[in-house]
Design an enzyme around this catalytic site. Sequence first.
Site, PDB file in Angstrom:
ATOM      1  N   GLU A  34      -2.179  20.297  14.085  1.00  0.00           N
ATOM      2  CA  GLU A  34      -3.611  20.212  13.781  1.00  0.00           C
ATOM      3  C   GLU A  34      -3.919  19.646  12.401  1.00  0.00           C
ATOM      4  OE1 GLU A  34      -5.004  24.170  14.542  1.00  0.00           O
ATOM      5  OE2 GLU A  34      -4.993  23.857  16.730  1.00  0.00           O
TER       6      GLU A  34
ATOM      7  N   ASP B 154      14.791  27.088   6.299  1.00  0.00           N
ATOM      8  CA  ASP B 154      15.996  27.769   5.819  1.00  0.00           C
ATOM      9  C   ASP B 154      16.118  29.165   6.442  1.00  0.00           C
ATOM     10  OD1 ASP B 154      18.215  27.741   3.782  1.00  0.00           O
ATOM     11  OD2 ASP B 154      17.132  29.503   3.057  1.00  0.00           O
TER      12      ASP B 154
HETATM   13  C1  NOJ Z   1      21.071  28.173   3.779  1.00  0.00           C
HETATM   14  C2  NOJ Z   1      21.237  27.134   2.723  1.00  0.00           C
HETATM   15  O1  NOJ Z   1      21.685  25.946   3.305  1.00  0.00           O
HETATM   16  C3  NOJ Z   1      22.207  27.703   1.722  1.00  0.00           C
HETATM   17  O2  NOJ Z   1      22.629  26.730   0.800  1.00  0.00           O
HETATM   18  C4  NOJ Z   1      21.560  28.892   1.059  1.00  0.00           C
HETATM   19  O3  NOJ Z   1      22.512  29.530   0.216  1.00  0.00           O
HETATM   20  C5  NOJ Z   1      21.067  29.917   2.076  1.00  0.00           C
HETATM   21  N1  NOJ Z   1      20.427  29.311   3.206  1.00  0.00           N
HETATM   22  C6  NOJ Z   1      20.093  30.887   1.454  1.00  0.00           C
HETATM   23  O4  NOJ Z   1      18.879  30.253   1.174  1.00  0.00           O
END
Ligand code: NOJ
Length: 528
Positions: free
Chosen positions: A249, A200
Amino acid sequence: MNWWRDAVCYEIYPWSFADSDGDGTGDLRGIADRLHHVRRLGADAVWITPFYPSPLADGGYDIADHTAVAPELGTIGDFDALTARAHGLGLKVVVDVVPNHTSDAHPWFRAALAAGPGSTARERYLFRPGRGRLGELPPNDWQSAFGGPAWTRVSDGEWYLHLHAPEQPDLDWSHPAVHTEFERILRFWLDHGVDGFRIDVAHALYKAEGLPDAGPGQHEDPARNHLMPYYDQEELHPLYRRWRTLLDEHPGVPGAVSPEDRLLVAEAAVFAPDRLARYVRPDEMQQAFDFAFLEAPWDAPALRRVIEGSLAATGPGRAPVTWVLSSHDAVRPPTRYGSPLRARSAALLMLALPGAAYVYQGEELGLPQAWVPDDRIRDPLWPRSGHRERGRDGARVPLPWSGTAAPYGFSTAAPRSCWLPQPEDWAALTVAAQDGDPDSTLEMYREALRLRKAWPAPADGSLLWHSPSEAPYLAFTRGRLTCVVNLGARPLPLRDTGLLGRTVLTSGPRDFDDVLAPDTAAWLLVES
Ligand code: NOJ
């Protein structure tokens, strides 16, 4: 060839996929029970968005415990059963890792608040004194991606950074404990049989030294994201190389892919193709979502420029491009492109391109963006934009499986008890209603995935354009398959494109006689 190079990965938003226990919220058993839908679609993998304990300030991306399952969604035993079921069906399992921030309910952040300024507990986050005579101004001018300042002041006067909601404090990646913790998290889920991780906001973990001001116009031009002092910093790349080594690994577990086939996919909102390409290198990540494609307008030259830019940066001979048409963050395609037909055509375009593709749950049903009433909106974008942006809930309402009224087989709960309300006019869009109907969007997706597998793109990911670059249509060949999409206002006789072949799939009516109607796509088998 590694499986992920041309894989179709199906994104599951667990709160909204299927509810097995009647509480109105989706859950892991619900997913396991319905994995055959994904198998039948023809996908290769599932990516499950966060199912970890979370106060849900940001749809689960505010995580209070990264190595547990949210009690509303099940148990770790349910996760193991889901993974075993997926592997039994030949599906890989990808899970989210959210390393940029935690929830404000995470024990680390609670400890940081309790310990006060100058404490070691605060060093794992980005606490700073404010500016102004009394520290009453935020430490710099950074703006949250959800609107408003990226800083919140706590009662003792210090400020902490959150690039998203205030309930999502950013971690300080210069702190060794943060590294150790995320290595533990990666190992934990590998031990539970996952085949890969979606990282993310992979472009945001490091912030420029000294946290300098970013200046005006932040978040206004995504193409300039890589210039922001809180995005796309150099230190990210050695970090992801270390994670790749960890994946290489770590010992395997039965059922999961072998270490060299494990996947790291970057969710990096970096739009300049050459900057995005830096996340996908042999010793780093394997995929990065191509959001430029998702954001492109319904316009042939514009789409072509995006496709060519992405292929040139990451394409032939190098990493594959990873195409995306929708996600839990984007307005659903029929609404975004302005018609269900365009969305179906965009799908045939995406699925014909060389590389990998992600399909978001409900995309295969042609779901439009749902209207969520003001008092049911959960997305922090709504309050933080001063109630100007309704946010992403309309792409996250529960899936319609069967029946003629809400909750359409999603749950046994009463519709008003479901965590987000479904529209009243979705009876024709359920899986059951579309199953077996050759004109349905679901059957079009199934056929497209089948054909795409039967006629794979060449291993070097190359593509041959037939359409002139400013034409109102797109036509190209990948391997044996030719795709033509008419984005113009006039019908397109296929003979004008010089392509004569057998039509094997179209996004429009099937009684198609070599003239492609506006907004329609066709797949052809062209005999050379
Ligand atoms: C991207 C995620 O897909 C989204 O839903 C989220 O609000 C933001 N990152 C923050 O984590």
